[in-house]
Motif scaffolding. Structure first.
Motif, PDB file in Angstrom:
ATOM      1  N   GLN A   1       0.831  -1.200   0.000  1.00  0.00           N
ATOM      2  CA  GLN A   1       0.000   0.000   0.000  1.00  0.00           C
ATOM      3  C   GLN A   1       0.869   1.253   0.000  1.00  0.00           C
ATOM      4  OE1 GLN A   1      -2.433  -0.742   3.476  1.00  0.00           O
ATOM      5  NE2 GLN A   1      -4.206  -1.175   2.190  1.00  0.00           N
ATOM      6  N   THR A   2       1.942   1.222   0.806  1.00  0.00           N
ATOM      7  CA  THR A   2       2.851   2.364   0.891  1.00  0.00           C
ATOM      8  C   THR A   2       3.493   2.643  -0.469  1.00  0.00           C
ATOM      9  OG1 THR A   2       3.322   1.797   3.183  1.00  0.00           O
ATOM     10  CG2 THR A   2       4.847   3.301   2.099  1.00  0.00           C
ATOM     11  N   ALA A   3       3.921   1.567  -1.133  1.00  0.00           N
ATOM     12  CA  ALA A   3       4.554   1.724  -2.451  1.00  0.00           C
ATOM     13  C   ALA A   3       3.588   2.323  -3.461  1.00  0.00           C
ATOM     14  CB  ALA A   3       5.070   0.371  -2.941  1.00  0.00           C
TER      15      ALA A   3
ATOM     16  N   ILE B   1      -0.258  -4.942  12.256  1.00  0.00           N
ATOM     17  CA  ILE B   1       1.137  -4.502  12.291  1.00  0.00           C
ATOM     18  C   ILE B   1       1.646  -4.315  10.867  1.00  0.00           C
ATOM     19  CG2 ILE B   1       3.485  -5.149  12.963  1.00  0.00           C
ATOM     20  CD1 ILE B   1       2.287  -6.741  15.275  1.00  0.00           C
ATOM     21  N   CYS B   2       2.278  -3.176  10.616  1.00  0.00           N
ATOM     22  CA  CYS B   2       2.826  -2.905   9.283  1.00  0.00           C
ATOM     23  C   CYS B   2       4.000  -3.854   9.023  1.00  0.00           C
ATOM     24  CB  CYS B   2       3.294  -1.462   9.207  1.00  0.00           C
ATOM     25  SG  CYS B   2       3.792  -0.949   7.549  1.00  0.00           S
ATOM     26  N   THR B   3       3.836  -4.717   8.047  1.00  0.00           N
ATOM     27  CA  THR B   3       4.845  -5.750   7.819  1.00  0.00           C
ATOM     28  C   THR B   3       5.004  -6.030   6.331  1.00  0.00           C
ATOM     29  OG1 THR B   3       5.484  -8.021   8.399  1.00  0.00           O
ATOM     30  CG2 THR B   3       3.160  -7.614   8.019  1.00  0.00           C
ATOM     31  N   THR B   4       5.922  -6.894   6.009  1.00  0.00           N
ATOM     32  CA  THR B   4       6.147  -7.318   4.628  1.00  0.00           C
ATOM     33  C   THR B   4       5.210  -8.464   4.277  1.00  0.00           C
ATOM     34  OG1 THR B   4       7.824  -8.918   5.289  1.00  0.00           O
ATOM     35  CG2 THR B   4       8.570  -6.671   4.826  1.00  0.00           C
ATOM     36  N   SER B   5       5.266  -8.904   3.039  1.00  0.00           N
ATOM     37  CA  SER B   5       4.432 -10.038   2.621  1.00  0.00           C
ATOM     38  C   SER B   5       4.828 -11.298   3.389  1.00  0.00           C
ATOM     39  CB  SER B   5       4.558 -10.275   1.123  1.00  0.00           C
ATOM     40  OG  SER B   5       5.905 -10.523   0.757  1.00  0.00           O
ATOM     41  N   THR B   6       6.115 -11.431   3.723  1.00  0.00           N
ATOM     42  CA  THR B   6       6.568 -12.585   4.507  1.00  0.00           C
ATOM     43  C   THR B   6       5.963 -12.558   5.904  1.00  0.00           C
ATOM     44  OG1 THR B   6       8.666 -12.594   3.311  1.00  0.00           O
ATOM     45  CG2 THR B   6       8.587 -13.821   5.378  1.00  0.00           C
ATOM     46  N   GLY B   7       5.938 -11.369   6.492  1.00  0.00           N
ATOM     47  CA  GLY B   7       5.320 -11.236   7.808  1.00  0.00           C
ATOM     48  C   GLY B   7       3.842 -11.554   7.769  1.00  0.00           C
ATOM     49  N   LEU B   8       3.165 -11.117   6.699  1.00  0.00           N
ATOM     50  CA  LEU B   8       1.740 -11.406   6.538  1.00  0.00           C
ATOM     51  C   LEU B   8       1.506 -12.910   6.449  1.00  0.00           C
ATOM     52  CD1 LEU B   8      -1.195 -10.446   5.985  1.00  0.00           C
ATOM     53  CD2 LEU B   8      -0.614 -10.474   3.557  1.00  0.00           C
ATOM     54  N   ILE B   9       2.353 -13.587   5.678  1.00  0.00           N
ATOM     55  CA  ILE B   9       2.227 -15.047   5.545  1.00  0.00           C
ATOM     56  C   ILE B   9       2.362 -15.706   6.918  1.00  0.00           C
ATOM     57  CG2 ILE B   9       3.310 -17.131   4.616  1.00  0.00           C
ATOM     58  CD1 ILE B   9       4.148 -15.446   2.194  1.00  0.00           C
ATOM     59  N   GLY B  10       3.319 -15.229   7.720  1.00  0.00           N
ATOM     60  CA  GLY B  10       3.524 -15.798   9.054  1.00  0.00           C
ATOM     61  C   GLY B  10       2.310 -15.632   9.940  1.00  0.00           C
ATOM     62  N   PHE B  11       1.712 -14.440   9.929  1.00  0.00           N
ATOM     63  CA  PHE B  11       0.519 -14.189  10.746  1.00  0.00           C
ATOM     64  C   PHE B  11      -0.666 -15.033  10.273  1.00  0.00           C
ATOM     65  CE2 PHE B  11       2.282  -9.716  11.667  1.00  0.00           C
ATOM     66  CZ  PHE B  11       2.911 -10.164  12.821  1.00  0.00           C
TER      67      PHE B  11
END
Length: 489
Positions: free
Chosen positions: A314-316, A387-397
């Motif tokens: 979204q930021t990009a 939490i603002c995170t990367t796609s990897t962080g999203l996958i983890g959650f």
């Protein structure tokens, strides 16, 4: 005189014969279905039962998860708004809700096996018809009919529960999650290949095949012996138990099968009897909340991927100043990329990640405490999505959320099947399954509509409901760990 002595002698002889004939009746051993199941033990029959009845989860998962993987395509084909896409899932669960109660009533009165067969025939028929939908309205109606059929699949779990020895229920029933996982992965894998090539209609047709094949395997599974004795059909129950003993290379208990017959079977008022009122109400709340959270996770993950709602992405987009007509369109049309399907597969695998811990918790901590812990953790991880995170962080959650919501479903399924007696067990499962679909009906509008307007607001709703369920689970009045299944109310 001689004649009188002869008559007395004959009378004594007849009395002795009568006594000899009555003595075995006094010493006749008896056993119940529960005792027979425990004596026969676990064996080859239960493995076959686990594979066949467990496979109902494959079919159910494919039918339910189907909407998540075809929603981007039908959105584009019929130019649908958010609420129209959400309505498809809602109507599936509306049909599920209505027929879950009906099938539960019928299963307690006419048998689990018959209702399971009817539900599979129904579901397969309307699923195939869905692939020929000429319009959005027809698609919604036919998927609702599929939901009606899928609601009867819960009878497979009841049949498994009623045949399993007590000490194996806490281990074997959670393993059924493997079948749901297999169905979810299968439909995502098929969608990644079929959707971009021959289209969603062929995906639905191919997804109907496992259900049709499974119908042919039902003939190897008998009607529940507990159901048979509850209707007074002890002969059929004994024949079933003898067949199981033979398959398991085990022995039947000595004596004759004796169970009291209860004419009151499958009555809704029994669920609200003083003995079960509090349990029933709290179970309904938990089922509703778990379903709300489970389908919320599934639909939210699809929505996050379809709309690029990952924080970093979204930021990009904002930095690039993307304000195209497509991004502002209410009928936002973006198909899943191969990477999106991979993310869905990884997060779906999470459904089995906590299975070993879930089994340990169910068997050592008990059903209530185990469920309250996993529900509390589910509430926490919903908030982590903000939490603002990367796609990897999203996958983890998403991975952990899928693991937790799957563990919740495992535990409540087991608890509900164990807490009610045979005479109202199918109805108890049916009404619980029906009430939980209210949560599933609301989830699409939170995950697919509200989430677009207020991401944090949607997450707080999901998290708050999980907290309520955790409290309800912790305060349930009955613990079923190690308890024999009740035959009578």
């Amino acid at each position: 005189m001689a004649t009188q002595q002869k008559e007395v002698s004959n009378a004594i002889g007849l009395e002795e014969i009568g006594t000899e004939r009555q003595e075995p009746k006094k010493e006749q051993k008896t056993f119940t279905v529960e005792e027979a199941v425990e004596t026969i033990g676990f064996g080859r029959f239960h493995i076959a039962l686990f594979l066949i009845m467990g496979s109902t989860g494959v079919v159910e998962a494919m039918e339910i998860m189907l909407i998540a993987v075809v929603s981007p395509l039908i959105r584009c084909e019929w130019q649908l708004n958010d609420w129209q896409v959400a309505l498809v899932t809602t109507m599936v669960f509306f049909g599920y809700m209505i027929f879950s109660i009906l099938f539960g009533l019928l299963a307690d009165r006419y048998g689990r096996w018959k209702i399971l067969l009817i539900s599979f025939l129904w579901g397969a028929y309307f699923s195939l018809l869905t692939s020929f939908s000429p319009s959005y309205i027809w698609f919604v109606f036919l998927r609702a009919m599929v939901g009606c059929g899928v609601s009867g699949h819960a009878q497979g779990l009841i049949i498994k529960t009623e045949f399993l020895p007590t000490k194996y229920r806490g281990y074997m029933l959670p393993l059924s999650q493997v079948f749901w996982l297999a169905g979810s992965l299968l439909i995502i894998g098929l969608a990644s290949v079929i959707n971009p090539t021959i289209g969603w209609r062929w995906l639905i047709r191919i997804a109907s095949i496992p259900g049709i094949i499974l119908i042919l395997a039902f003939k190897f599974i008998p009607e529940s012996a507990r159901y048979n004795v509850s209707t007074g059909n002890n002969k059929a129950a004994v024949a079933t138990l003898e067949r199981i003993a033979k398959m398991n290379r085990s022995v039947m208990p000595e004596g004759i099968l004796v169970e009291p017959v209860n004419e009151r079977r499958g009555r809704f008022s029994d669920l609200l009897d003083s003995k079960y009122l509090r349990t029933t109400l709290q179970i309904w709340i938990i089922w509703l909340g778990i379903s709300f959270a489970y389908y919320g996770v599934i639909l939210a993950s699809a929505e996050l991927l379809e709309r690029d709602m990952v924080c970093s992405l979204q930021t990009a987009v904002k930095e690039l100043g993307d304000d195209s007509e497509e991004s502002r369109s209410p009928c936002h049309c973006r198909l899943f990329a191969p990477s999106d399907y991979r993310i869905m597969i990884i997060s779906t695998i999470g459904e089995i990640a906590l299975n070993p811990l879930n089994i340990l918790g169910i068997n050592f901590l008990g059903r209530r405490l185990s469920l309250s812990i996993t529900m509390g953790c589910t509430a926490l991880f919903f908030l982590f999505l903000n939490i603002c995170t990367t796609s990897t962080g999203l996958i983890g959650f998403l991975f952990m959320l899928r693991a937790l919501v799957a563990a919740n479903f495992n535990t409540i399924y087991i608890y509900t099947a164990e807490v009610y007696p045979t005479t109202i067990r199918a109805l108890g499962m049916g009404t619980s399954g029906s009430l939980c679909r209210i949560g599933a009906m609301v989830a699409p509008f939170i995950a697919q509509v509200l989430m677009s307007a207020s991401f944090l607001g949607a997450l707080c709703l999901f998290s708050g409901m999980c907290v309520v369920c955790a409290i309800s689970a912790f305060t349930l009045p009955i613990e079923t760990k190690g308890r024999a299944l009740q035959q009578m109310k």
